[in-house]
Design a protein around this motif. Structure first.
Motif, PDB file in Angstrom:
ATOM      1  N   ASP A 140      62.525  35.282  31.926  1.00  0.00           N
ATOM      2  CA  ASP A 140      62.006  36.209  30.995  1.00  0.00           C
ATOM      3  C   ASP A 140      60.441  35.940  30.579  1.00  0.00           C
ATOM      4  O   ASP A 140      60.378  35.303  29.749  1.00  0.00           O
ATOM      5  CB  ASP A 140      62.709  36.707  29.692  1.00  0.00           C
ATOM      6  N   ALA A 141      59.443  35.999  31.533  1.00  0.00           N
ATOM      7  CA  ALA A 141      58.358  35.306  31.489  1.00  0.00           C
ATOM      8  C   ALA A 141      57.452  36.629  30.553  1.00  0.00           C
ATOM      9  O   ALA A 141      56.688  37.360  31.093  1.00  0.00           O
ATOM     10  CB  ALA A 141      57.579  35.164  32.619  1.00  0.00           C
ATOM     11  N   GLY A 142      57.351  36.629  29.040  1.00  0.00           N
ATOM     12  CA  GLY A 142      56.756  37.383  28.384  1.00  0.00           C
ATOM     13  C   GLY A 142      55.413  37.096  28.327  1.00  0.00           C
ATOM     14  O   GLY A 142      54.777  36.396  29.149  1.00  0.00           O
ATOM     15  N   ARG A 143      54.747  37.612  27.571  1.00  0.00           N
ATOM     16  CA  ARG A 143      53.253  37.571  27.360  1.00  0.00           C
ATOM     17  C   ARG A 143      52.722  36.167  26.727  1.00  0.00           C
ATOM     18  O   ARG A 143      51.599  36.037  26.972  1.00  0.00           O
ATOM     19  CB  ARG A 143      52.682  38.727  26.342  1.00  0.00           C
ATOM     20  N   SER A 144      53.453  35.248  26.606  1.00  0.00           N
ATOM     21  CA  SER A 144      53.292  34.299  25.813  1.00  0.00           C
ATOM     22  C   SER A 144      53.030  33.036  26.756  1.00  0.00           C
ATOM     23  O   SER A 144      52.468  32.012  26.651  1.00  0.00           O
ATOM     24  CB  SER A 144      54.410  33.664  24.793  1.00  0.00           C
ATOM     25  N   THR A 145      53.434  33.557  27.993  1.00  0.00           N
ATOM     26  CA  THR A 145      53.186  32.448  29.164  1.00  0.00           C
ATOM     27  C   THR A 145      51.682  32.121  29.612  1.00  0.00           C
ATOM     28  O   THR A 145      50.724  32.949  29.362  1.00  0.00           O
ATOM     29  CB  THR A 145      53.978  32.765  30.564  1.00  0.00           C
ATOM     30  N   SER A 146      51.438  30.833  30.174  1.00  0.00           N
ATOM     31  CA  SER A 146      50.096  30.683  30.282  1.00  0.00           C
ATOM     32  C   SER A 146      50.022  30.912  31.873  1.00  0.00           C
ATOM     33  O   SER A 146      50.968  30.660  32.599  1.00  0.00           O
ATOM     34  CB  SER A 146      49.707  28.975  30.121  1.00  0.00           C
ATOM     35  N   LEU A 147      48.981  31.268  32.346  1.00  0.00           N
ATOM     36  CA  LEU A 147      48.915  31.774  33.900  1.00  0.00           C
ATOM     37  C   LEU A 147      48.187  30.512  34.487  1.00  0.00           C
ATOM     38  O   LEU A 147      46.937  30.008  33.852  1.00  0.00           O
ATOM     39  CB  LEU A 147      47.821  32.638  33.766  1.00  0.00           C
ATOM     40  N   VAL A 148      48.642  30.269  35.599  1.00  0.00           N
ATOM     41  CA  VAL A 148      48.200  28.791  36.488  1.00  0.00           C
ATOM     42  C   VAL A 148      48.008  29.292  37.683  1.00  0.00           C
ATOM     43  O   VAL A 148      48.783  30.135  38.192  1.00  0.00           O
ATOM     44  CB  VAL A 148      49.097  27.752  36.066  1.00  0.00           C
ATOM     45  N   GLY A 151      49.362  26.675  43.049  1.00  0.00           N
ATOM     46  CA  GLY A 151      49.857  25.367  43.284  1.00  0.00           C
ATOM     47  C   GLY A 151      50.257  24.386  42.507  1.00  0.00           C
ATOM     48  O   GLY A 151      51.039  23.277  42.754  1.00  0.00           O
ATOM     49  N   ILE A 152      50.303  24.762  41.097  1.00  0.00           N
ATOM     50  CA  ILE A 152      50.647  23.915  39.771  1.00  0.00           C
ATOM     51  C   ILE A 152      52.296  23.908  39.987  1.00  0.00           C
ATOM     52  O   ILE A 152      52.734  24.976  39.912  1.00  0.00           O
ATOM     53  CB  ILE A 152      49.873  24.698  38.544  1.00  0.00           C
ATOM     54  N   GLY A 153      52.778  22.622  39.729  1.00  0.00           N
ATOM     55  CA  GLY A 153      54.153  22.525  39.615  1.00  0.00           C
ATOM     56  C   GLY A 153      55.009  22.243  40.727  1.00  0.00           C
ATOM     57  O   GLY A 153      56.135  21.653  40.432  1.00  0.00           O
ATOM     58  N   TRP A 154      54.577  22.137  42.040  1.00  0.00           N
ATOM     59  CA  TRP A 154      55.374  21.854  43.339  1.00  0.00           C
ATOM     60  C   TRP A 154      55.469  20.423  43.149  1.00  0.00           C
ATOM     61  O   TRP A 154      56.620  19.948  43.638  1.00  0.00           O
ATOM     62  CB  TRP A 154      54.471  22.478  44.554  1.00  0.00           C
ATOM     63  N   ASP A 155      54.527  19.417  42.921  1.00  0.00           N
ATOM     64  CA  ASP A 155      54.726  17.892  43.124  1.00  0.00           C
ATOM     65  C   ASP A 155      55.723  17.619  42.110  1.00  0.00           C
ATOM     66  O   ASP A 155      56.491  16.759  42.364  1.00  0.00           O
ATOM     67  CB  ASP A 155      53.430  17.284  42.572  1.00  0.00           C
ATOM     68  N   GLU A 156      55.395  18.230  40.669  1.00  0.00           N
ATOM     69  CA  GLU A 156      56.495  17.947  39.858  1.00  0.00           C
ATOM     70  C   GLU A 156      58.057  18.455  40.242  1.00  0.00           C
ATOM     71  O   GLU A 156      58.908  17.616  40.092  1.00  0.00           O
ATOM     72  CB  GLU A 156      56.153  18.686  38.514  1.00  0.00           C
ATOM     73  N   ALA A 157      58.266  19.418  40.791  1.00  0.00           N
ATOM     74  CA  ALA A 157      59.494  20.085  41.197  1.00  0.00           C
ATOM     75  C   ALA A 157      60.039  19.178  42.242  1.00  0.00           C
ATOM     76  O   ALA A 157      61.302  18.820  42.319  1.00  0.00           O
ATOM     77  CB  ALA A 157      59.194  21.495  41.775  1.00  0.00           C
ATOM     78  N   ILE A 158      59.123  18.576  43.195  1.00  0.00           N
ATOM     79  CA  ILE A 158      59.751  17.766  44.309  1.00  0.00           C
ATOM     80  C   ILE A 158      60.302  16.460  43.744  1.00  0.00           C
ATOM     81  O   ILE A 158      61.260  15.935  44.040  1.00  0.00           O
ATOM     82  CB  ILE A 158      58.636  17.521  45.297  1.00  0.00           C
ATOM     83  N   ALA A 225      58.960  25.712  35.134  1.00  0.00           N
ATOM     84  CA  ALA A 225      57.995  26.630  34.519  1.00  0.00           C
ATOM     85  C   ALA A 225      58.394  27.580  33.683  1.00  0.00           C
ATOM     86  O   ALA A 225      57.720  27.767  32.476  1.00  0.00           O
ATOM     87  CB  ALA A 225      57.514  27.577  35.925  1.00  0.00           C
ATOM     88  N   ARG A 226      59.678  27.708  33.273  1.00  0.00           N
ATOM     89  CA  ARG A 226      60.137  28.365  32.207  1.00  0.00           C
ATOM     90  C   ARG A 226      60.284  27.323  30.863  1.00  0.00           C
ATOM     91  O   ARG A 226      59.667  27.698  29.958  1.00  0.00           O
ATOM     92  CB  ARG A 226      61.766  28.793  32.410  1.00  0.00           C
ATOM     93  N   ALA A 227      60.435  26.131  31.125  1.00  0.00           N
ATOM     94  CA  ALA A 227      60.290  25.355  30.138  1.00  0.00           C
ATOM     95  C   ALA A 227      58.856  25.013  29.624  1.00  0.00           C
ATOM     96  O   ALA A 227      58.561  24.766  28.202  1.00  0.00           O
ATOM     97  CB  ALA A 227      60.910  23.782  30.518  1.00  0.00           C
ATOM     98  N   HIS A 228      57.753  25.196  30.620  1.00  0.00           N
ATOM     99  CA  HIS A 228      56.541  24.910  30.181  1.00  0.00           C
ATOM    100  C   HIS A 228      55.868  26.267  29.622  1.00  0.00           C
ATOM    101  O   HIS A 228      54.654  26.368  29.326  1.00  0.00           O
ATOM    102  CB  HIS A 228      55.725  24.069  31.112  1.00  0.00           C
ATOM    103  N   ARG A 229      56.440  27.295  29.829  1.00  0.00           N
ATOM    104  CA  ARG A 229      56.100  28.563  29.646  1.00  0.00           C
ATOM    105  C   ARG A 229      54.819  28.887  30.532  1.00  0.00           C
ATOM    106  O   ARG A 229      53.713  29.339  30.084  1.00  0.00           O
ATOM    107  CB  ARG A 229      55.855  28.846  28.268  1.00  0.00           C
ATOM    108  N   ARG A 230      54.929  28.911  31.780  1.00  0.00           N
ATOM    109  CA  ARG A 230      53.943  29.041  32.401  1.00  0.00           C
ATOM    110  C   ARG A 230      54.118  29.985  33.742  1.00  0.00           C
ATOM    111  O   ARG A 230      55.372  29.854  34.325  1.00  0.00           O
ATOM    112  CB  ARG A 230      53.293  27.758  33.321  1.00  0.00           C
ATOM    113  N   LEU A 231      53.392  30.711  34.308  1.00  0.00           N
ATOM    114  CA  LEU A 231      53.497  31.699  35.288  1.00  0.00           C
ATOM    115  C   LEU A 231      52.302  31.791  35.902  1.00  0.00           C
ATOM    116  O   LEU A 231      51.034  31.555  35.763  1.00  0.00           O
ATOM    117  CB  LEU A 231      53.486  33.165  34.424  1.00  0.00           C
ATOM    118  N   SER A 232      52.620  31.583  37.297  1.00  0.00           N
ATOM    119  CA  SER A 232      51.545  31.511  38.488  1.00  0.00           C
ATOM    120  C   SER A 232      50.834  32.984  38.726  1.00  0.00           C
ATOM    121  O   SER A 232      51.732  33.862  38.350  1.00  0.00           O
ATOM    122  CB  SER A 232      51.952  31.002  39.767  1.00  0.00           C
ATOM    123  N   TRP A 233      49.752  33.037  39.120  1.00  0.00           N
ATOM    124  CA  TRP A 233      49.134  34.263  39.687  1.00  0.00           C
ATOM    125  C   TRP A 233      49.991  35.037  40.340  1.00  0.00           C
ATOM    126  O   TRP A 233      49.939  36.494  40.351  1.00  0.00           O
ATOM    127  CB  TRP A 233      47.533  34.112  39.925  1.00  0.00           C
TER     128      TRP A 233
END
Length: 378
Positions: A140-148, A151-158, A225-233
């Motif tokens: 549930d990515a509501g309006r409080s998420t940050s838009l990034v 490419g953000i987050g893939w290094d961390e996920a790997i 992404a859910r933990a950090h409340r971020r959503l890619s474009w």
């Protein structure tokens, strides 16, 4: 040398007698007028090399559609800067055109593609938007998420998932591309969804073991992404498409015109399809696969945009000489391009033996730059 003579054309007279060289940016050749004025039963695609007047036709098409004073017209492209240039040229073409200040208003709205997705979120019912995000990306990515950026987050996920994959499949570039080209446009939420998803044109086969490992990284990417409340474009566009499909009565556009369409992602296309719905004169697309920057190969028919039989190519060039164009394309030889129908671009409008170019990558000297630099020196 070859010359085209135009008799009794008021727009050409205005350019010559008015002394406004910038007016050439909106001059429509009589041979192109049919594309700007014709009625189409569905999406229409116009292709052509740099300098053949695709954008000019698009601007005149917007003015033609604006003849219906109740029409909600969206003119878009892949960056806000290019959208600003379209807006400037549209005002030069006709300062009296009715303009819209926000999505859903009558008149012509000029905006970057990501601005449109953002506008859909701003206007959406909060509960409906949260449900659409669950349907599109699994949380549930509501309006409080940050838009990034995508490419953000893939290094961390790997790093977190530690997948058992060969080096070329462990790369952030491959995983991001898999997410953009396969996962998001297919609405993949679960492991079973991913195992069932088709992957045409990806260039590398994945057996079940490799798919399982790739999915472990994608799950971790979404978990982070859910933990950090971020959503890619790209995710924003996918959620916007899911929302509009769930509330078709809220579709905010009657006509959508797209410039530089070769650079849009599948998520952009699903959002545009949902933005306007399916009817006559719904989508008008201008593209040139030789100018693709980001290397995204998209076949529109797989995204619900059927343009077969409604596609034309411009061949008369107003900016680039054949010699300059041949030189630019020759420098870029060695790769292959496909257009939005999944076919190689035709030879029309290009020099003989100069139809193969390499796909461009961000940060490199790409096809768009080389071809446009050639045009600047013509």
């Amino acid at each position: 040398m070859q010359f085209t003579f135009v008799d009794d054309d008021e727009e050409l007279r205005r350019v010559i007698e008015g002394g406004d060289f910038g007016a050439w940016r909106v001059f429509l050749h009589p041979e192109q007028r049919a594309y700007a004025t014709r009625a189409y039963k569905g999406p229409f695609r116009l292709t052509g090399g740099a300098g053949t007047g695709k954008t000019v036709v698009l601007l005149h098409r917007a003015r033609e559609l604006a003849g219906d004073t109740n029409a909600r017209i969206v003119l878009t492209t892949f960056t806000r800067t290019l959208a600003g240039m379209l807006d400037r040229d549209l005002r030069r073409l006709d300062p009296q055109l009715a303009r819209a200040s926000q999505l859903g208003e009558t008149g012509i709205l000029t905006a970057g593609i990501d601005q449109l997705a953002h506008a859909v979120r701003d206007a959406a019912d909060p509960a409906g938007w949260e449900q659409a995000s669950i349907d599109a990306i699994g949380w549930d990515a509501g309006r409080s998420t940050s838009l990034v950026s995508n490419g953000i987050g893939w290094d961390e996920a790997i790093f977190d998932a530690k997948p058992d994959l060969p080096g070329e499949l462990r790369s952030p570039a491959f995983l991001e591309s898999e997410y953009l080209q396969v996962v998001l446009p297919n609405g993949v939420i679960t492991r079973a969804d991913y195992f069932a998803a088709r992957r045409p044109g990806r260039g590398v086969a994945l057996d079940r073991a490799k798919r399982a490992q790739v999915w472990s990284v994608i799950e971790q990417f979404r978990r982070n992404a859910r933990a950090h409340r971020r959503l890619s474009w790209a995710e924003l566009s996918s959620v916007a498409a899911a929302y509009l499909d769930a509330y078709p009565e809220e579709r905010p556009a009657d006509h959508v015109l797209v410039d530089e369409a070769q650079d849009l992602t599948p998520s952009h296309w699903t959002m545009l399809r949902a933005l306007v719905g399916e009817h006559g004169n719904d989508l008008f697309v201008a593209e040139d696969s030789h100018q693709r920057i980001y290397g995204q190969r998209v076949v529109l028919s797989r995204l619900g945009i059927k343009i077969v039989g409604r596609s034309r190519r411009l061949t008369l060039n107003y900016r680039t000489t054949q010699q300059n164009l041949r030189y630019a394309l020759g420098v870029l030889g060695g790769g292959e391009f496909t257009d939005s129908e999944g076919s190689p671009p035709g030879r029309a409008g290009l020099p003989v033996r100069a139809t193969r170019t390499r796909r461009a990558r961000p940060g490199t000297s790409d096809a768009r730059g080389a071809v446009r630099r050639a045009g600047a020196t013509a």
